[in-house]
Design a protein around this motif. Structure first.
Motif, mmCIF file in Angstrom:
data_model
loop_
_atom_site.group_PDB
_atom_site.id
_atom_site.type_symbol
_atom_site.label_atom_id
_atom_site.label_comp_id
_atom_site.label_asym_id
_atom_site.label_seq_id
_atom_site.Cartn_x
_atom_site.Cartn_y
_atom_site.Cartn_z
ATOM 1 N N GLY A 65 29.554 38.395 30.283
ATOM 2 C CA GLY A 65 30.304 39.205 31.250
ATOM 3 C C GLY A 65 31.699 39.166 30.380
ATOM 4 O O GLY A 65 32.204 40.588 30.594
ATOM 5 N N SER A 66 32.449 38.144 30.197
ATOM 6 C CA SER A 66 33.714 38.381 29.456
ATOM 7 C C SER A 66 33.692 39.286 28.135
ATOM 8 O O SER A 66 34.644 39.952 28.106
ATOM 9 N N LEU A 67 32.681 39.441 27.201
ATOM 10 C CA LEU A 67 32.640 40.043 26.203
ATOM 11 C C LEU A 67 32.483 41.502 26.586
ATOM 12 O O LEU A 67 33.142 42.528 26.029
ATOM 13 N N ALA A 68 31.511 41.805 27.828
ATOM 14 C CA ALA A 68 31.239 43.117 28.236
ATOM 15 C C ALA A 68 32.430 43.703 28.819
ATOM 16 O O ALA A 68 32.770 45.050 28.443
ATOM 17 N N VAL A 69 33.390 43.065 29.487
ATOM 18 C CA VAL A 69 34.546 43.634 29.717
ATOM 19 C C VAL A 69 35.662 44.304 28.795
ATOM 20 O O VAL A 69 36.115 45.190 28.591
ATOM 21 N N GLN B 197 42.523 38.594 32.525
ATOM 22 C CA GLN B 197 43.218 38.400 31.225
ATOM 23 C C GLN B 197 42.162 39.180 29.790
ATOM 24 O O GLN B 197 42.988 39.411 29.007
ATOM 25 N N MET B 198 41.019 39.095 30.283
ATOM 26 C CA MET B 198 40.151 39.935 29.158
ATOM 27 C C MET B 198 40.295 41.239 29.266
ATOM 28 O O MET B 198 39.644 41.884 28.443
ATOM 29 N N ALA C 127 40.264 43.404 32.261
ATOM 30 C CA ALA C 127 39.639 44.193 33.517
ATOM 31 C C ALA C 127 40.653 44.792 34.115
ATOM 32 O O ALA C 127 41.779 44.171 34.476
ATOM 33 N N ASP C 128 40.488 45.887 34.917
ATOM 34 C CA ASP C 128 41.486 46.871 35.500
ATOM 35 C C ASP C 128 41.689 46.146 36.978
ATOM 36 O O ASP C 128 42.720 46.325 37.525
ATOM 37 N N HIS C 129 40.258 45.676 37.351
ATOM 38 C CA HIS C 129 40.365 45.520 38.731
ATOM 39 C C HIS C 129 39.522 43.946 38.922
ATOM 40 O O HIS C 129 38.416 44.040 38.136
ATOM 41 N N ALA C 130 39.874 43.110 39.676
ATOM 42 C CA ALA C 130 38.764 41.848 39.928
ATOM 43 C C ALA C 130 38.575 41.667 41.447
ATOM 44 O O ALA C 130 39.488 41.828 42.143
ATOM 45 N N VAL C 131 37.087 41.607 41.490
ATOM 46 C CA VAL C 131 36.681 41.576 42.972
ATOM 47 C C VAL C 131 35.863 40.242 43.339
ATOM 48 O O VAL C 131 35.100 39.908 42.357
ATOM 49 N N ASP C 132 36.250 39.617 44.163
ATOM 50 C CA ASP C 132 35.552 38.576 44.708
ATOM 51 C C ASP C 132 34.407 38.627 45.282
ATOM 52 O O ASP C 132 34.187 39.250 46.325
ATOM 53 N N TYR C 133 33.008 38.286 44.515
ATOM 54 C CA TYR C 133 31.744 38.905 45.059
ATOM 55 C C TYR C 133 31.293 37.807 46.212
ATOM 56 O O TYR C 133 30.148 38.115 46.715
ATOM 57 N N ASN D 131 35.596 32.993 41.911
ATOM 58 C CA ASN D 131 36.924 32.320 42.660
ATOM 59 C C ASN D 131 38.158 32.782 41.807
ATOM 60 O O ASN D 131 38.046 33.752 40.755
ATOM 61 N N GLN D 132 39.384 32.342 42.405
ATOM 62 C CA GLN D 132 40.445 33.102 41.731
ATOM 63 C C GLN D 132 40.710 32.723 40.077
ATOM 64 O O GLN D 132 41.256 33.624 39.582
ATOM 65 N N GLU D 133 40.376 31.561 39.826
ATOM 66 C CA GLU D 133 40.736 31.214 38.475
ATOM 67 C C GLU D 133 39.717 32.212 37.404
ATOM 68 O O GLU D 133 40.198 32.542 36.536
ATOM 69 N N LYS D 134 38.373 32.389 38.042
ATOM 70 C CA LYS D 134 37.709 33.367 37.170
ATOM 71 C C LYS D 134 38.102 34.678 37.148
ATOM 72 O O LYS D 134 37.961 35.482 36.164
ATOM 73 N N LEU D 135 38.545 35.018 38.343
ATOM 74 C CA LEU D 135 38.995 36.568 38.385
ATOM 75 C C LEU D 135 40.198 36.729 37.676
ATOM 76 O O LEU D 135 40.301 37.742 37.174
ATOM 77 N N ALA D 136 41.156 35.720 37.685
ATOM 78 C CA ALA D 136 42.253 35.769 36.733
ATOM 79 C C ALA D 136 41.899 35.877 35.304
ATOM 80 O O ALA D 136 42.466 36.698 34.429
#
Length: 324
Positions: free
Chosen positions: A153-157, A183-184, A186-192, A174-179
């Motif tokens: 996922g982080s590489l795909a972003v 950082q990688m 992403a334009d937007h981050a959504v808590d699934y 969670n918020q840490e992973k969304l942040a």
């Protein structure tokens, strides 16, 4: 040489450090003195006897290796002893030496450490071909990446941005992973984990939906991801982490000209030119500082069992690497 082998399926404790002869190589192979080995969930699935293809025992895990060419087969051209290389192989990486088909060997550019190079073959190639080969991402399109803080996922972003995506929407739990996903790049981050996360995704696309979606959870996440697809949207399945296979009616895709596509990296490996060019491209991104790799820790080869336990216990972050 030293190697780590399993003689029976089971927990991390079935991994044993053994002494064995350096493997013989054919005229079409190279022998690599291994400097770094990537650890993956595929290795734990092999160890448990749950991999997608049978694992015959005894078995030495390890599909990602980086190191120095020690010997070269008589038919091999263009590869010299002493070359710094990385490769994706079927097995045998948890060892001081590994035999690799010459067609699988890619040079490691100057300035790229073995520990970073070995983080690319499995997860990097997966992210690359999920987006480009199977997702057919075009410049300006919108991409949805689930588990965006994970290895693929982080590489795909990052790759989606490098490939020209107009908008990248990342999901995480969670918020840490969304942040981290932001950082990688992403334009937007959504808590699934939120009940109506798919509605938030649609709002972020002004109701149009996403053009390419990466899905590896299965179950309800799969169905909600289809709801996020735009007309002509492509959903690429590359796993089922929930253990639940989704059921759906293919006819439902017809109304909006949508596609659901499967991805399995070994099929890419059957086309040498396809993976050679893409892995070289990924290494160049790393060399130029355009692709960030997160190495979560390096460990001695003899600690393989402990590394498996840490990874499966979700106590680590980033790529885990064994050093023979």
């Amino acid at each position: 040489m030293k190697a780590v082998q399993l003689n029976e399926y089971g927990g991390p404790d079935v991994l044993e450090v053994i002494d064995k002869n350096t493997p013989a190589y054919s005229e079409d192979d190279v022998l690599i003195e291994v400097q770094a080995v990537g650890v993956n969930y595929a290795d734990t699935a092999r160890r448990e006897g749950k991999y997608v293809v049978p694992t015959n025992l005894p078995f030495i895990p390890g599909a990602e290796v980086a190191g120095v060419v020690s010997e070269v087969g008589s038919n091999v051209k263009g590869i010299q002893k002493g070359a710094r290389v990385v490769a994706l192989i079927e097995s045998g990486g948890y060892a001081e030496y590994a035999v690799v088909p010459a067609t699988s060997v890619i040079p490691v550019p100057d300035g790229v450490e073995f520990e970073r190079a070995v983080a690319l073959p499995l997860q990097g190639l997966s992210a690359y071909h999920i987006l480009k080969t199977m997702g057919r991402l075009e410049e300006g399109e919108t991409v949805l990446v689930h588990a965006a803080a994970g290895g693929v996922g982080s590489l795909a972003v990052q790759l989606a941005k490098l490939f020209g995506a107009g908008k990248v929407i990342a999901t995480a739990s969670n918020q840490e992973k969304l942040a981290f996903a932001k950082q990688m790049g992403a334009d937007h981050a959504v808590d699934y984990t939120k009940e109506d996360w798919e509605e938030e995704v649609r709002e972020l696309t002004d109701g149009e939906g996403v053009d390419v979606a990466l899905e590896m959870v299965g179950g309800e996440i799969f169905h909600k991801t289809i709801e996020c697809l735009a007309p002509f949207g492509r959903l690429v399945i590359y796993g089922a982490a929930s253990g639940e296979q989704a059921k759906f009616y293919p006819g439902a895709l017809m109304k909006r000209n949508q596609s659901v596509v499967g991805f399995f990296l070994p099929q890419i490996m059957r086309k040498p030119k396809l993976f050679q060019n893409s892995l070289s491209e990924l290494l160049t991104y790393v060399q130029k500082g355009e692709l960030e790799l997160t190495v979560g820790g390096t460990y001695p080869l003899a600690d393989a069992a402990n590394v498996h336990a840490l990874m499966q216990g979700r106590k680590t972050k980033g790529k885990l690497v064994l050093i023979p």
